[in-house]
Scaffold this active site. Structure first.
Site: not given
Ligand code: ARG
Length: 478
Positions: A166, A286, A292, A299
Site C-alpha cells: 500500500h 527543466s 531540476k 516516465e
C-alpha cells in the site's frame, strides 16, 4: 476511351481504377508501413516458388530466374531502403511492389510467381515470419535487462531497505530482494514470449485467398522450407491474426511490468525518498527550473505503455467484427504490431541502461530505516517461537507499537524486556520475552532472520541471485 487501370490485378473495372484518385490510392495502400516486411516477403516467395517447382507447376529455369530476381530485389532494397524505385504507392503494398519488380526483371518466370497464391495467404505468412524474428529480438533485450538487474544486485543488493505494501512501510528487506523480484517479472515476460512458437506460426501459404487451390500445391514443402509449424485450415490461416495478437499481448505484459518498475523508481528517485540516484544521462533538466533533474526516461517508459496497450486494443477491435475470411480491415494490423514492438524494444534497451547506472543510496536509506516499525512482524514471530499464539502475539505487538508512539519512541528496541512481558500478560499470555528478543529487532537483524524460500532478506536474496546467475549464465552461453 477508358484509361486502363494501372493496378495489374484490376481487370474488371470498366473505367478508372482505384489508383486514379490519389486519396483512394493512398487510403488503400499499406506500403508506408508494410515495406518493412520485404525480407520476409521475399523469403516466403522463394519458398513458394521452390514448392511450385517441386510439384512441377514451374520449371527449374523459372525457379532459377525467380530466385535470381528476388535476391537482386532484396539486395537493392537492403541498399536503397525507402529510396528503392520499386516502391509505388499505386501498387498498394510490399507484395505487389516486389512482384512487379520481379516481373520487370524476369518476364514470364516472374508472372508465374503468384500461381496458387493470394495476397491473403502471402501477408499472413509474412507477418508470422516477421513475428518469429521479432520475438527473438525481444528475447535478446529481456535477457540484457535481466543481466543488468543481476549486475546491480551484485553491487547494491546487500543494502537494507524498507519494503512497501500500500506504499506504506512493511517489513525490512535487502535491495537485492526487490531487484530479483523485477528480474523474475521480466524473465516471466521472456518465458511467455518463448512459449509462443509452440502454438503459433503455422504456414498459411497454400491457403490461397480463402479456400485453397485446385492446383496440386504441397503445403508440407513450403512449411518445411520456412521452418514453420503444421499448416491449418485455409480459411482460418487467412482470416486469423492470432499470432500477431499473442505476440502483442506478450508485449503489453512486458510493458506493464516495465511501467510498474519505472513508477517505483520514479518514487525512489524523489527528494522525499532519495533511495536511488539516476545517472545524469537518464535525467533531464527543466526549461524553467534550473535545479531540476527529472526522471524523464522512466516516465516515458511508463507513458509509452499507453501506446502498447492501445495497439492490443486496436488489434482486438479490428478482429472482433469481421467475418471469417480476409477483410481489408486486417491490413491495419501491422501498424499496431510494429508500433508496440518498436516501443517495447526501445523501453527494454533504455531500462537496461538505467538499471546498469543507478545507485542505491545506502546512507540515505539507513537514516530513515528506524521509521515505520519495520520489525513489528519479526517481534510477533519471536513471541510465536516462545509459544504465544500468533493472533495474540499480533495483538501484543500492536499494543507495544502504540506504547512506543505514545512515548515518542521510534524503535521497538528501546523498550525493556519488562515492557514486552507486561504487554504479554495484559493480553492473557505468559511473560515469555527474554534478552534474545533484541536479536529479532532492528531491520539489520530482521533481514538476516528470514528463512523461507524466496525471502527478500539476505539468505533469500543470496540464494536467488546464485540461481539467476547460473540460469542467465547458461542462457548467455547457449
Ligand atoms: N496489403 C494487404 C494486407 O496487408 C494485402 C492483402 C490484400 N488482399 C486483398 N484481398 N485485397 O492485408
Amino acid at each position: 476511351m477508358n484509361t486502363p487501370a494501372p493496378k495489374p490485378w484490376e481487370h474488371t473495372k470498366s473505367g478508372q481504377g482505384s489508383a486514379s484518385d490519389p486519396l483512394a490510392a493512398r487510403f488503400v495502400s499499406s506500403l508506408d508501413y508494410d515495406k518493412r516486411l520485404y525480407t520476409h516477403d521475399i523469403q516466403g516467395s522463394i519458398a513458394h516458388a521452390r514448392m511450385l517447382e517441386h510439384v512441377k507447376l514451374i520449371t527449374k529455369d523459372d525457379l532459377k530466374e525467380i530466385e535470381r530476381g528476388l535476391n537482386e530485389i532484396k539486395a537493392e532494397i537492403d541498399e536503397q531502403g525507402d529510396a528503392w524505385p520499386g516502391w509505388k504507392v499505386e501498387l498498394e503494398d510490399v507484395h505487389m511492389c516486389v512482384e512487379a519488380a520481379l516481373i520487370e526483371k524476369t518476364g514470364d518466370a516472374g508472372r508465374k510467381q503468384h500461381t496458387g497464391r493470394s495476397r491473403n495467404d502471402q501477408v499472413a505468412t509474412d507477418l508470422n515470419l516477421w513475428v518469429m524474428d521479432a520475438e527473438q529480438h525481444v528475447i535478446g533485450k529481456t535477457e540484457s535487462l535481466c543481466d543488468a538487474f543481476v549486475e546491480l544486485a551484485e553491487r547494491d543488493g546487500h543494502i537494507v531497505m524498507p519494503s512497501y505494501t500500500h506504499l506504506q512501510r512493511a517489513q525490512p528487506i535487502v535491495v537485492g530482494g526487490e531487484l530479483v523480484a523485477w528480474l523474475q517479472a521480466i524473465s516471466r515476460c521472456e518465458y511467455r514470449i518463448n512459449m509462443l512458437p509452440s502454438m503459433n506460426y503455422s504456414c498459411p501459404l497454400g491457403s490461397g485467398a480463402i479456400a485453397g487451390s485446385s492446383l496440386p500445391l504441397d503445403r508440407d514443402v513450403t512449411q518445411e522450407i520456412l521452418g514453420m509449424g503444421p499448416h491449418e485450415s485455409a480459411i482460418y490461416s487467412t482470416a486469423t491474426r492470432d499470432t500477431a495478437l499473442d505476440f502483442t499481448y506478450s508485449l503489453t505484459m512486458t510493458s506493464m511490468w516495465l511501467s510498474r518498475w519505472a513508477e517505483q523508481w520514479i518514487i525512489y528517485a524523489s527528494t522525499e525518498f532519495g533511495f536511488i540516484t539516476l545517472d545524469d544521462l537518464y535525467t533531464t533538466g527543466s526549461s524553467m527550473m534550473p535545479q531540476k533533474q527529472n526522471p524523464d526516461m522512466l516516465e516515458l517508459i511508463r507513458g509509452k505503455t499507453g501506446l502498447v496497450y492501445g495497439s492490443l486494443m486496436a488489434l482486438l477491435t479490428m478482429c472482433k467484427g469481421i467475418t471469417i475470411g480476409y477483410n481489408r480491415d486486417l491490413q491495419e494490423d501491422k501498424r499496431h504490431v510494429f508500433a508496440a514492438y518498436d516501443s517495447v524494444c526501445d523501453c527494454l534497451d533504455m531500462a537496461a541502461r538505467i538499471v546498469k547506472t543507478t545507485k542505491f543510496n545506502e546512507d540515505r536509506i539507513k537514516q530513515g530505516l528506524d521509521k515505520g516499525f519495520l520489525d513489528a512482524t519479526s517481534l510477533a514471530e519471536y513471541l510465536v517461537t516462545k509459544g504465544v499464539p500468533f493472533r495474540t502475539s499480533h495483538q501484543v505487538v500492536g499494543k507495544l507499537v502504540q506504547a512506543c508512539r505514545d512515548k515518542g519512541y521510534e524503535k521497538l528496541s528501546l523498550l525493556k524486556v519488562e515492557n514486552f512481558n507486561a504487554a504479554c500478560t495484559e493480553s492473557g499470555s505468559d511473560a515469555v520475552a527474554e534478552q534474545d528478543v533484541y536479536d529479532w529487532l532492528g531491520p539489520e537483524n530482521v533481514v538476516k532472520r528470514y528463512q523461507t524460500a524466496g525471502n527478500a532478506g539476505l539468505s533469500g536474496f543470496q540464494e536467488q541471485l546464485k540461481a539467476w546467475k547460473e540460469r542467465l549464465g547458461e542462457e548467455n552461453a547457449g
